[in-house]
Every structure is written in structure tokens, then in C-alpha cells.
Write a protein that holds these residues in place. Structure first.
Motif, PDB file in Angstrom:
ATOM      1  N   PHE A  33       0.831  -1.216   0.000  1.00  7.95           N
ATOM      2  CA  PHE A  33       0.000   0.000   0.000  1.00  7.95           C
ATOM      3  C   PHE A  33       0.860   1.258   0.000  1.00  7.95           C
ATOM      4  N   HIS A  34       1.883   1.288   0.865  1.00  8.17           N
ATOM      5  CA  HIS A  34       2.764   2.463   0.940  1.00  8.17           C
ATOM      6  C   HIS A  34       3.457   2.713  -0.394  1.00  8.17           C
ATOM      7  N   LEU A  35       3.939   1.649  -1.034  1.00  6.19           N
ATOM      8  CA  LEU A  35       4.612   1.791  -2.317  1.00  6.19           C
ATOM      9  C   LEU A  35       3.653   2.282  -3.392  1.00  6.19           C
ATOM     10  N   GLY A  36       2.438   1.747  -3.396  1.00  3.83           N
ATOM     11  CA  GLY A  36       1.449   2.186  -4.367  1.00  3.83           C
ATOM     12  C   GLY A  36       1.091   3.653  -4.195  1.00  3.83           C
ATOM     13  N   LEU A  37       0.914   4.079  -2.941  1.00  5.24           N
ATOM     14  CA  LEU A  37       0.567   5.471  -2.669  1.00  5.24           C
ATOM     15  C   LEU A  37       1.746   6.386  -2.992  1.00  5.24           C
ATOM     16  N   ALA A  38       2.957   5.924  -2.696  1.00 10.39           N
ATOM     17  CA  ALA A  38       4.150   6.708  -3.038  1.00 10.39           C
ATOM     18  C   ALA A  38       4.239   6.900  -4.551  1.00 10.39           C
ATOM     19  N   ASN A  39       3.881   5.857  -5.302  1.00 17.16           N
ATOM     20  CA  ASN A  39       3.876   5.945  -6.765  1.00 17.16           C
ATOM     21  C   ASN A  39       2.826   6.948  -7.251  1.00 17.16           C
ATOM     22  N   LEU A  40       1.658   6.922  -6.625  1.00  9.77           N
ATOM     23  CA  LEU A  40       0.577   7.826  -7.027  1.00  9.77           C
ATOM     24  C   LEU A  40       0.914   9.278  -6.716  1.00  9.77           C
ATOM     25  N   LEU A  41       1.476   9.510  -5.541  1.00  9.74           N
ATOM     26  CA  LEU A  41       1.723  10.881  -5.073  1.00  9.74           C
ATOM     27  C   LEU A  41       3.114  11.398  -5.410  1.00  9.74           C
ATOM     28  N   SER A  42       3.950  10.530  -6.000  1.00  9.39           N
ATOM     29  CA  SER A  42       5.349  10.890  -6.319  1.00  9.39           C
ATOM     30  C   SER A  42       6.083  11.373  -5.067  1.00  9.39           C
ATOM     31  N   MET A  43       5.941  10.596  -3.987  1.00  6.07           N
ATOM     32  CA  MET A  43       6.575  10.910  -2.711  1.00  6.07           C
ATOM     33  C   MET A  43       7.523   9.793  -2.307  1.00  6.07           C
ATOM     34  N   ASN A  44       8.459  10.109  -1.408  1.00 10.37           N
ATOM     35  CA  ASN A  44       9.301   9.077  -0.817  1.00 10.37           C
ATOM     36  C   ASN A  44       8.436   8.145   0.018  1.00 10.37           C
ATOM     37  N   ILE A  45       8.821   6.865   0.062  1.00  5.92           N
ATOM     38  CA  ILE A  45       8.022   5.913   0.828  1.00  5.92           C
ATOM     39  C   ILE A  45       8.025   6.270   2.314  1.00  5.92           C
ATOM     40  N   GLY A  46       9.126   6.827   2.814  1.00 11.54           N
ATOM     41  CA  GLY A  46       9.173   7.208   4.225  1.00 11.54           C
ATOM     42  C   GLY A  46       8.125   8.246   4.570  1.00 11.54           C
ATOM     43  N   ALA A  47       7.985   9.242   3.691  1.00 10.38           N
ATOM     44  CA  ALA A  47       6.970  10.281   3.914  1.00 10.38           C
ATOM     45  C   ALA A  47       5.567   9.678   3.863  1.00 10.38           C
ATOM     46  N   VAL A  48       5.356   8.717   2.962  1.00 12.60           N
ATOM     47  CA  VAL A  48       4.047   8.069   2.853  1.00 12.60           C
ATOM     48  C   VAL A  48       3.754   7.236   4.097  1.00 12.60           C
ATOM     49  N   ILE A  49       4.761   6.552   4.625  1.00  8.20           N
ATOM     50  CA  ILE A  49       4.585   5.772   5.853  1.00  8.20           C
ATOM     51  C   ILE A  49       4.159   6.680   7.006  1.00  8.20           C
TER      52      ILE A  49
END
Length: 203
Positions: free
Chosen positions: A35-51
């Protein structure tokens, strides 16, 4: 107290590093990180920020569930994301399948050790596990059914957003429970003599 704090933060840091190892292995990860990786891909954000963002949003869902965060809860939201980004900065990409497979297995082992450490420190539930126990308490649904529903939901959403689902996801699901059961006794804090046992809470 100082030892428990040290154990908590080492555990959370290692958990974040294991996330970075999963990403570099690129063979699939646990449902929440899909989920974190998918959202990071959608938002063009680092996975750490998404977590961190996901943890904060999940923590808001505690309010209607009448859950109370502990010190470990807030630490969980921040530290794992920071450590994940730091791990990605330090761990290089690998191409060979053998090396990626070794990294995947190492990630699962590190994840289990990290989980044993921060659960054993006993500073309160993490946001995702608190969501599970809160829904269980409010609805009466079994923990198993609630956990399964949450994991499947975030997995499917993450996969649809481009998160990495693969053999690592299956291997994690099959091995993480027994590994945590093995590791947890190593780090569980024992109550001092002549004191009341401290209630254990899952992080």
C-alpha cells in the motif's frame, strides 16, 4: 526505562530499514508496504513520507474507536518512515536475482527481530495494530477477521496503485508469525521483583 527506550528506537529503526530492504529486493513486501509503495507511486513521494502520512491518518481513525495512543505509538508513526528513507539512501539497488533473494530473506528476518524489539519494549500499540484492536473492541468482530480484512484491503488498494506484490508478499505472510513468536521472548521486558507485572501491549 532507558534500556526500554533504546530497545524501542532500535526496533523501530530496524523495522524501517527492513522496509528499505524489501524495496531494494523488489520481489514483493508485506501488505501495508504494498500500500505504501502504491501510494508513493501515485503521489510521487518518498516511501518514508508516505509511511508517516499513512500512520498519522490511521491514528486519526483511533478517535471514533476511542483508542488512546502511547509514547510508542507516536514514535512508531515517525521513526519507521524516517528509517525507511535513510535505509533507501544507504542500500544500493541490486540486479542479480540471487542477491535480491538474499536481501528479501534478510529483510523478513530483520523485520521479525525489529518487531520483537519494539513490541517487547512495551510502549503502546502502533497505529495499524491499534486500528485492528479498536475495530475488534467496538464491533465484536474477531481479531483474526479484522486483521485479515484490513490486510487484504490495503494489499488490493496498494497493488492497484502499482505497489510491488510478489513472492516476497507470500513468503512474508507464511513466515513472519513464527519468526516473531521466536524473537519476541528475546526482547520481552521482565518485571522487576516485588513489582506488579506490566501489562503487555502490542505495538
Amino acid at each position: 526505562m532507558l534500556y526500554r527506550l533504546l530497545q524501542l528506537y532500535i526496533g523501530l529503526s530496524l523495522y524501517g530499514i527492513s522496509t528499505a530492504m524489501f524495496v531494494r529486493a523488489d520481489l514483493g513486501t508485506d501488505p501495508w508496504n504494498v500500500f505504501h509503495l502504491g501510494l508513493a507511486n501515485l503521489l510521487s513521494m518518498n516511501i518514508g513520507a508516505v509511511i508517516i502520512l499513512t500512520g498519522a491518518v490511521v491514528l486519526l481513525l483511533w478517535i471514533p474507536l476511542r483508542q488512546r495512543p502511547g509514547f510508542g505509538t507516536v514514535s512508531n508513526v515517525i521513526m519507521i518512515g524516517v528509517a525507511a528513507d535513510a535505509g533507501l539512501a544507504l542500500i544500493p539497488s541490486v540486479e542479480a536475482l540471487v542477491a535480491r533473494s538474499a536481501l528479501l530473506v534478510s529483510a523478513i528476518v530483520v523485520n521479525a527481530i525489529a518487531t520483537g524489539m519494539y513490541i517487547g519494549a512495551g510502549f503502546g500499540a502502533g497505529p495499524r495494530d491499534g486500528l485492528m484492536t479498536g475495530i475488534n473492541a467496538r464491533t465484536g468482530w474477531s481479531v483474526r477477521n479484522v486483521r485479515t480484512a484490513i490486510e487484504i484491503s490495503v494489499l488490493l488498494i496498494g497493488w492497484s496503485l502499482g505497489g510491488t506484490f510478489g513472492v516476497g508478499t507470500v513468503l512474508y505472510a507464511l513466515t513472519i508469525g513464527p519468526l516473531i513468536q521466536l524473537c519476541l521472548p528475546w526482547f520481552r521486558q521482565k518485571p522487576k521483583k516485588n513489582s506488579k507485572p506490566r501489562a503487555e501491549r502490542v505495538v
